[in-house]
Design a protein around this motif. Sequence first.
Motif, mmCIF file in Angstrom:
data_model
loop_
_atom_site.group_PDB
_atom_site.id
_atom_site.type_symbol
_atom_site.label_atom_id
_atom_site.label_comp_id
_atom_site.label_asym_id
_atom_site.label_seq_id
_atom_site.Cartn_x
_atom_site.Cartn_y
_atom_site.Cartn_z
ATOM 1 N N PHE A 115 5.372 11.409 -23.188
ATOM 2 C CA PHE A 115 4.657 10.331 -23.891
ATOM 3 C C PHE A 115 4.232 10.866 -25.246
ATOM 4 O O PHE A 115 3.745 11.322 -25.675
ATOM 5 N N ARG A 116 4.277 9.272 -26.136
ATOM 6 C CA ARG A 116 3.753 9.142 -27.172
ATOM 7 C C ARG A 116 2.604 8.975 -27.680
ATOM 8 O O ARG A 116 1.451 9.025 -26.709
ATOM 9 N N GLU A 117 2.153 9.880 -28.880
ATOM 10 C CA GLU A 117 -0.005 10.029 -29.237
ATOM 11 C C GLU A 117 -0.305 9.232 -29.097
ATOM 12 O O GLU A 117 -1.209 8.797 -28.631
ATOM 13 N N TYR A 118 0.564 7.599 -29.299
ATOM 14 C CA TYR A 118 -0.618 5.958 -29.135
ATOM 15 C C TYR A 118 -0.435 5.947 -27.753
ATOM 16 O O TYR A 118 -1.652 4.449 -27.386
ATOM 17 N N GLU A 119 0.087 6.435 -27.318
ATOM 18 C CA GLU A 119 0.090 6.389 -25.510
ATOM 19 C C GLU A 119 -1.290 6.402 -24.785
ATOM 20 O O GLU A 119 -2.009 7.596 -24.837
ATOM 21 N N THR A 120 -1.707 5.300 -24.166
ATOM 22 C CA THR A 120 -2.975 5.896 -23.449
ATOM 23 C C THR A 120 -2.714 6.494 -22.629
ATOM 24 O O THR A 120 -1.782 6.451 -21.375
ATOM 25 N N GLU A 121 -4.086 6.898 -21.398
ATOM 26 C CA GLU A 121 -3.872 7.309 -20.119
ATOM 27 C C GLU A 121 -3.329 6.358 -19.268
ATOM 28 O O GLU A 121 -2.494 7.207 -18.334
ATOM 29 N N ASP B 269 -2.010 3.518 -19.834
ATOM 30 C CA ASP B 269 -0.134 3.025 -20.575
ATOM 31 C C ASP B 269 0.839 4.897 -19.711
ATOM 32 O O ASP B 269 1.609 3.955 -19.314
ATOM 33 N N ILE B 270 0.096 5.746 -18.846
ATOM 34 C CA ILE B 270 0.876 6.734 -19.412
ATOM 35 C C ILE B 270 0.898 6.534 -17.296
ATOM 36 O O ILE B 270 2.121 7.129 -16.524
ATOM 37 N N LYS C 225 3.562 3.817 -16.080
ATOM 38 C CA LYS C 225 5.179 4.624 -16.327
ATOM 39 C C LYS C 225 5.529 5.342 -15.566
ATOM 40 O O LYS C 225 6.371 5.690 -15.163
ATOM 41 N N LYS D 115 -3.831 14.239 -21.777
ATOM 42 C CA LYS D 115 -4.090 12.639 -21.185
ATOM 43 C C LYS D 115 -2.762 12.744 -19.887
ATOM 44 O O LYS D 115 -3.421 12.009 -19.261
ATOM 45 N N THR D 116 -2.567 13.048 -20.381
ATOM 46 C CA THR D 116 -0.789 13.282 -19.230
ATOM 47 C C THR D 116 -0.907 14.078 -18.124
ATOM 48 O O THR D 116 -1.085 13.323 -16.757
#
Length: 180
Positions: A117-123, A125-126, A129, A159-160
């Motif tokens: 997951f990219r650094e700009y993705e929020t918790e 968002d993850i 997904k 975050k992930t």
Amino acid sequence: YLILSRVNDRSTTRDRSPNSTPSRTFIVNGGSTWRNMSLTLRVDDFPGTKPEEFWKHNLDNFKHFDALLEKHNVQEYTLGVIPKHTTPEHIDWLAENPRVRVALHGIEHDERFPNEFREYETEDDIYQKLLSAKGPLRQCNGNGEVECYIPPHNIVDLKTARALVRAGFNDLMCGPGTDT
């Protein structure tokens, strides 16, 4: 990868001195502790990470590998599945195979990035997904859930990790991250 998953209470302990605290010892060379240890065989990258390698990472080869495990009486193994590359044929085979415990191995496993997951993705968002990715795989495990996550390249951030807990994952199989 071979991952130590759990050691039961019958493990042997050794005191190095009369005043020391007992510690568990793991003897991997066939000593008595070996039979008290539960090991999980982890196999990553089903059905493959890169389309240009699908000639060698394909369902026929995984079926051959699975047959070898069956021949050697391996009752169960954890298979890290990459949803982006799975087909209905893959899902059917996984659902019919009682030895396979399906784990989510990222979603795309893009080799260009160390973290899935990219650094700009929020918790959030993850989390979304993860829920979406595990949905089609639920039928592949006997309990109807996908509860194990294997991060691509063994890299997972906080975050992930929080998103994984929210999405119902109970097991995280990882080791040292790879250099990229």
